[in-house]
Design an enzyme around this catalytic site. Structure first.
Site, short mmCIF file in Angstrom:
data_model
loop_
_atom_site.label_atom_id
_atom_site.label_comp_id
_atom_site.label_asym_id
_atom_site.label_seq_id
_atom_site.Cartn_x
_atom_site.Cartn_y
_atom_site.Cartn_z
N SER A 16 -53.72 -53.84 -49.97
CA SER A 16 -52.76 -52.85 -50.47
C SER A 16 -53.21 -51.44 -50.15
CB SER A 16 -52.58 -53.01 -51.99
OG SER A 16 -52.00 -54.25 -52.30
N ARG A 39 -53.50 -43.61 -55.30
CA ARG A 39 -53.19 -44.38 -56.50
C ARG A 39 -51.74 -44.19 -56.94
NH1 ARG A 39 -55.69 -48.74 -58.79
NH2 ARG A 39 -57.93 -48.61 -58.41
N HIS A 42 -49.55 -46.22 -54.71
CA HIS A 42 -49.67 -47.63 -55.07
C HIS A 42 -48.82 -47.96 -56.29
CE1 HIS A 42 -51.87 -51.16 -56.88
NE2 HIS A 42 -51.71 -51.58 -55.64
#
Length: 209
Positions: A16, A39, A42
């Protein structure tokens, strides 16, 4: 028939973040800000989000230092406060949302504003040097900026300003970016939300991707 899919959690995690770093345009961010933006991407499941993220110089360092010194994290919504991972916090920091305080409904009525905005008035005593995370309510971000126009109001160390929505979200974040009363990070436009805001807090707190 069984489906073919990756079942190893560690492999999913690595792939990922490798995908994000391969596809996202991250060159314009400081190294510590880049980690936070990764982050946030994501959490959103959206490469391209980085084009809408703006970070003031030194914001991540300021927020991390505040947390390491024990500063509380003030959140506008329980969706934000409940998403913060306690083990990532460096100093067993308090994570505070005052939205359900019984005083808030009357305060909101007297002030002629939303409960989300009125709840910020209960932050004043501990706002100095705190980290503020607004991921839901544009009215909360606007009211925070109004509070900070008062020289007597304590100043937080940093603001994560990512409220989401169609009414006031864009404008409140533009106002924060224009004013920059303290170091801050925003997601421009209608984008934002609790998951993205939580991802930013956890990334700032942990120093790891």
């Amino acid at each position: 028939m069984p489906y073919e899919y990756e079942k190893n959690g560690a492999a999913i995690y690595l792939e990922s973040f490798a995908t994000i770093r391969a596809e996202a345009e991250l060159a314009g961010f400081e190294p510590d800000a880049e980690q936070v933006v990764v982050r946030m991407i994501h959490a959103a499941g959206m490469v391209g989000l980085e084009k809408h993220v703006k970070v003031t110089d030194g914001m991540v360092a300021a927020a991390r230092t505040a947390l390491e010194n024990g500063a509380p994290v003030f959140c506008d919504a329980y969706m934000v406060s409940e998403g913060v991972t306690p083990k990532r916090l460096p100093a067993d920091n308090d994570v505070i949302c005052t939205l359900r305080d019984p005083r808030v409904p009357d305060m909101a009525a007297q002030m002629g504003t939303t409960r989300s905005a009125a709840a910020l008035e209960l932050w004043r005593e501990r706002l100095d040097g705190a980290v503020v995370a607004i991921g839901n309510a544009p009215t909360a971000l606007f009211h925070l900026l109004e509070m900070l126009e008062d020289p007597a109001c304590p100043r937080p160390a940093a603001i994560i300003g990512c409220p989401v929505g169609f009414v006031g979200a864009r404008e409140s974040k533009d106002a924060l970016w224009d004013a920059q009363p303290v170091p801050c990070i925003i997601v421009e436009g209608r984008l934002g939300g609790s998951a993205i805001t939580v991802a930013a807090i956890n990334a700032i707190a942990s120093r790891t991707e």
